[in-house]
Design an enzyme around this catalytic site. Structure first.
Site, PDB file in Angstrom:
ATOM      1  CG  ASP A 159      -1.906   1.057   1.285  1.00  0.00           C
ATOM      2  OD1 ASP A 159      -2.728   1.097   0.364  1.00  0.00           O
ATOM      3  OD2 ASP A 159      -1.874   1.885   2.224  1.00  0.00           O
ATOM      4  CD  GLU A 167      -2.221   1.991  -3.455  1.00  0.00           C
ATOM      5  OE1 GLU A 167      -3.356   2.228  -3.875  1.00  0.00           O
ATOM      6  OE2 GLU A 167      -1.859   2.318  -2.312  1.00  0.00           O
TER       7      GLU A 167
END
Ligand code: CA
Length: 651
Positions: free
Chosen positions: A330, A359
């Site tokens: 994340d 990400e």
């Protein structure tokens, strides 16, 4: 902005970097040893408890200062199922904290638990093998929230919202169609990616009879499974065993398990264990405040050596103890590139088959210099690590930040070249960067070294579901027309080079309707109700055509090596883009073994395209997809409006 801390000085790093592998508790039947990193503490004591939540400690023991800023103590006797905390005194202030390395905790994760891990293995777990080695581009990822999976009545599952739901076999919906793990297997994906499943803070584990919901991006204890998905969060060993049962059940079906890991920030910085034990070490500071690239109030400091070690130790632990097959980071761009490369190296030593992606962005600015951060544009500096292609995502269906914006499949003009860039798996192609051509849209510089560094997708847990985005941005279109767009969108993802990724339920047109919202759908359901979030398995019947289309595309991709190229050179040599027409992208994909002709027509009229010499078999058209030959064509192919065609040369 720049970090200013003694923790980054050479003197501090040389004196206070502990490299041993015994942080946390080390259990044996005869004794348990504890070691904690607390370089600025004047003293540390170990507190032992009978219970994970209630009562006073039955013993407190002073820990001895030891190597490189650690404190340690060994307690004799069998401490299995005893709970514990540390009290660290820093600058005269004593604070009690859970062990950052706790392997087990009681309800709500406030106390650690000593655990004899050998008692937590389901039968056969130690002998089980990971699904066999595949190339990274062979992976098909299915992103799933544990509670969403089973909580709706229509799941036909008994253990609603629990790890145990994954162990249920032969579950069906009201129409007797497969649900649960059997559905996932039927679909054909290779990897299930679980939304945060380590212990997080936003759900009260002592009140599980009250419906509570959260995605779980608020970490509390990084090395412990979340308690609310277990049948008993009060006894630390239960969730460990049930998590392992879930992994084992998926492995049994040949499906790998990827964890979504949120090392980039914590639930509450001031309350976080490391903040109490070593103030301001675990987080980056911007002057007196926490730097906040996560937009959740803090960001962790992977560039601090003992935080980097903490991440690596934690990841290795999940792989070795729980048999996890991959990680999705994340807000990976909060981490530094060095840390990500160190992680890849450490996991390679365990198993090179473990996939890593993340990400390639942060939510806000960080104090860490941009050049050091694991941003998408620097993916090429992190071999063996992939990032999400928001380029293809937004080109296909419109920006996630502009509700009403359309994309290629919904008729937005001038996106053809961005689709071509997506098709290359972000490695680029010489046809795309010609100096004699003026491009209508700016094409990103290639950011991947090879297709395996690019994750292609239409939707994930964030933002609107694919169906809702199409509905919101095309209010004048019928459900039938939206379905056509959906099919074209997924055909692009599954025929592009790289790693395809789908949001669970996308294959049965998952939707999150909410009449209170401006456009009628929820786009940020992180704490919405089960009603909004759960997978509605009964929608499978009415969308069986969509399900079969997804299933067929996956099967065709698996049967077609040319869609899973490994190197940039292969992409350059194998792909030949044909001239763009408005709303039409077509290309030849030719390797020594296979020759394909692929066309995406987003226009409202059919187009006739010239084929290379020879006879081609159609495997994907507007209505069907699969490994079955639908028809044979020569010289020309007619591509229906808003549809994809995939043809393979017949030998
Ligand atoms: Ca929790």
């Amino acid at each position: 902005m720049q970090e200013n801390t003694i923790y980054l000085t050479k003197e501090f790093e040389e004196k206070y970097t502990y490299t041993g592998n015994d942080l946390g508790s080390t259990y044996s039947k005869e004794s348990t040893s504890f070691r904690v990193y607390a370089p600025t503490a004047e003293s540390v004591t170990l507190n032992l408890y009978e219970d994970g939540l209630q009562g006073e400690s039955y013993e407190t023991i002073a820990m001895e200062p030891a190597e490189n800023g650690t404190y340690k103590v060994t307690v004799s006797g069998d401490l299995h199922k005893k709970y514990y905390t540390y009290t660290a005194k820093v600058d005269g202030k004593a604070k009690e904290a859970v062990d950052p390395y706790a392997k087990a905790v009681g309800a709500n994760g406030v106390r650690g638990m000593v655990v004899d891990l050998s008692t937590t293995n389901p039968e056969g777990f130690l002998e089980e093998k990971r699904p066999k080695k595949i190339n990274t581009t062979d992976a098909v990822i299915y992103e799933l929230h544990i509670r969403d999976f089973s909580i709706d009545e229509s799941s036909g599952m008994k253990y609603k919202g629990k790890y145990k739901a994954f162990t249920e076999e032969s579950t069906v919906n009201d129409d007797n169609l497969k649900t649960g793990v059997e559905h996932i297997k039927e679909l054909g994906v290779t990897h299930v990616q679980l939304l945060p499943s380590f212990d997080y803070g936003s759900v009260d584990e002592t009140k599980l009879d009250v419906p509570q919901y959260n995605w779980g991006y608020d970490p509390l204890n990084y090395n412990v499974p979340e308690g609310s998905y277990s049948s008993d969060p009060f006894h630390g060993e239960v969730r460990i065993k049930e998590f392992k049962e879930m992994v084992q059940a998926l492995h049994k079906q040949g499906i790998c398990v990827v964890m979504d890991v949120v090392y980039n920030h914590v639930f509450n910085a001031e309350e976080f264990c490391y903040q109490k034990i070593v103030p301001d070490y675990f987080f980056r500071k911007d002057g007196d405040k926490f730097s906040d690239a996560s937009a959740c109030g803090n960001e962790t400091a992977s560039n601090h050596l003992m935080v980097r070690k903490f991440m690596i130790d934690s990841l290795k632990y999940w792989v070795e103890e729980y048999h996890i097959d991959g990680f999705r980071f994340d807000l990976m761009a909060i981490h530094d590139i060095t840390t990500m490369n160190e992680i890849r190296k450490a996991l390679n030593e365990v198993d090179e088959n473990i996939i890593i992606h993340g990400e390639g962005w942060a939510a806000e600015e960080s104090v860490l210099p941009e050049k050091e951060r694991a941003l998408k544009k620097y993916t090429y500096r992190m071999p063996g690590i992939a990032t999400f292609s928001d380029d293809i995502r937004d080109a296909i269906k419109g920006s996630v930040f502009e509700e009403l914006e359309k994309g290629f499949v919904s008729g937005e003009p001038d996106l053809e070249e961005l689709i071509q860039f997506g098709v290359t798996g972000a490695v680029g192609h010489s046809q795309l960067y010609r100096k004699d051509v003026t491009y209508k849209q700016e094409i990103p510089e290639p950011w991947a070294l090879e297709p395996a560094q690019c994750v292609n997708y239409n939707s994930c847990h964030d933002n609107y579901t694919l169906w809702d985005k199409l509905a919101v941005s095309n209010p004048d279109k019928s459900p039938k027309q939206l379905k056509d767009m959906n099919k074209l969108a997924i055909a692009i993802v599954f025929t592009s080079q790289g790693i395809p990724f789908i949001h669970a339920g996308e294959e049965i047109l998952r939707s999150k309707p909410d009449k209170t919202k401006e456009y009628g759908y929820e786009e940020n359901s992180f704490k919405s109700s089960d009603e909004i979030n759960s997978i509605k398995w009964n929608t499978k019947k009415e969308n069986l055509d969509i399900f079969k289309y997804y299933q067929g595309l996956i099967a065709f991709r698996k049967a077609t090596k040319a869609l899973r190229l490994s190197t940039k050179e292969e992409v350059e040599q194998s792909i030949e883009f044909l001239p763009i027409l408005p709303g039409v992208v077509s290309y030849r994909l030719k390797t020594t073994e296979e020759e394909l002709f692929i066309a995406y027509n987003a226009g409202e009229k059919e187009v006739t395209l010239e084929l290379p010499e020879g006879t081609f078999g159609v495997y994907v058209n507007k209505t069907q997809a699969g490994v079955e030959l639908l028809e044979k064509v020569e010289k020309q192919v007619v591509v229906a409006p808003v549809s994809a065609m995939v043809l393979k040369k017949v030998k």
